[in-house]
Design a protein around this motif. Structure first.
Motif, PDB file in Angstrom:
ATOM      1  N   ILE A  87      35.322  45.358  46.537  1.00 59.23           N
ATOM      2  CA  ILE A  87      34.034  44.656  46.561  1.00 59.23           C
ATOM      3  C   ILE A  87      33.294  44.864  45.241  1.00 59.23           C
ATOM      4  N   PHE A 125      34.969  42.749  42.616  1.00 61.41           N
ATOM      5  CA  PHE A 125      34.594  41.341  42.765  1.00 61.41           C
ATOM      6  C   PHE A 125      33.211  41.088  42.189  1.00 61.41           C
ATOM      7  N   THR A 152      40.846  40.718  43.125  1.00 62.21           N
ATOM      8  CA  THR A 152      39.989  41.595  43.922  1.00 62.21           C
ATOM      9  C   THR A 152      39.815  41.057  45.338  1.00 62.21           C
ATOM     10  N   VAL A 153      39.736  39.735  45.480  1.00 60.94           N
ATOM     11  CA  VAL A 153      39.606  39.145  46.820  1.00 60.94           C
ATOM     12  C   VAL A 153      40.877  39.395  47.629  1.00 60.94           C
ATOM     13  N   GLY A 207      41.237  43.096  48.400  1.00 59.54           N
ATOM     14  CA  GLY A 207      40.262  43.436  49.435  1.00 59.54           C
ATOM     15  C   GLY A 207      40.711  42.973  50.811  1.00 59.54           C
TER      16      GLY A 207
END
Length: 197
Positions: free
Chosen positions: A154, A157, A123-124, A127
Motif C-alpha cells: 500500500i 502504491f 504494487t497492486v 498487494g
C-alpha cells in the motif's frame, strides 16, 4: 532468523534514506538550471534527477522488501509447500529490478513515467497476493508477515502513484464547473447598529 530480520530492516532503512538525500541533490543541481520549465507536464533537469533518485531508491527498496518478506515467511515454516511464497516475490522483484528500475532512473521523462506506471501496477498485484495469503484459511507461517507486506505494498502504491501525479507524468481530469445557487444567508444587513452611539 535474526539475520533475516536484520536484513529486512537494513533494506527498509536503505529505501527510507532517499528522503534524507533529496535536499543536497536539489540544492547542488538547481544552480545549473537556467530557467524552470513553465509547463506543468514537463520536468526540468533537476526535478527529473530528483525523481530518478527518489523513485529509483523506492523501486529497488520495494523489490528488496518483497524478497525479504518471502524469505522471512519461508524461514518461519520452511517446507516445500510454503515455497510458493517466492513466486510472486521473485516475479515482482524481477520486474521492479530489471524493467521498471532502469526505466525510472534512465533520465528520460517518458521512460520514467512508464517505469513508475509499471511499478504502481506491480504494487497492486503484489498487494493482491498478500491479501490472498491473508484470506487463506490456513497458512504455514504467521499471517503477520504477509500483513506487513500488504502495508508495504500500500505504501509503495501511494509513493509511486504520488510520483506520477505530483511530478506531472499523469494529469488528472478536472471536474466541470457546476453553477451553484445563491442562498441569502442573512448576514446582518438589517441589524440596527446605531444603538449606543
Amino acid at each position: 532468523m535474526k539475520s533475516l530480520a536484520l536484513l529486512f530492516i537494513m533494506a527498509l532503512t536503505q529505501s527510507v534514506s532517499a528522503f534524507s538525500t533529496i535536499k543536497p541533490a536539489v540544492a547542488a543541481r538547481s544552480s545549473h538550471v537556467s530557467s524552470p520549465v513553465s509547463s506543468s507536464t514537463s520536468l526540468n533537469v533537476a526535478d527529473l534527477d530528483t525523481v530518478a533518485l527518489v523513485a529509483g531508491q523506492e523501486n529497488y527498496g520495494f523489490a528488496a522488501v518483497a524478497l525479504g518478506e518471502a524469505l522471512w515467511s519461508f524461514g518461519q515454516a520452511p517446507s516445500f509447500s510454503n515455497a510458493k511464497v517466492f513466486i510472486p516475490a521473485v516475479i515482482a522483484a524481477g520486474v521492479l529490478g530489471a524493467v521498471s528500475g532502469p526505466m525510472i532512473t534512465s533520465g528520460d521523462a517518458s521512460s520514467a513515467a512508464l517505469g513508475l506506471e509499471i511499478a504502481t501496477g506491480v504494487t497492486v498485484l503484489l498487494g493482491a497476493s498478500y491479501l490472498a495469503r491473508l484470506l487463506a484459511p490456513f497458512s504455514p507461517s504467521p499471517k503477520e508477515i504477509p500483513f506487513l507486506g500488504l502495508l508495504f505494498a500500500i505504501a509503495g502504491f501511494i509513493a509511486f502513484s504520488q510520483n506520477l501525479v505530483v511530478d506531472g507524468f499523469v494529469t488528472l481530469p478536472n471536474l466541470p464547473s457546476i453553477p451553484l445557487p445563491q442562498i441569502p444567508l442573512g448576514l446582518g444587513e438589517d441589524i440596527d447598529t446605531s444603538y449606543g452611539l
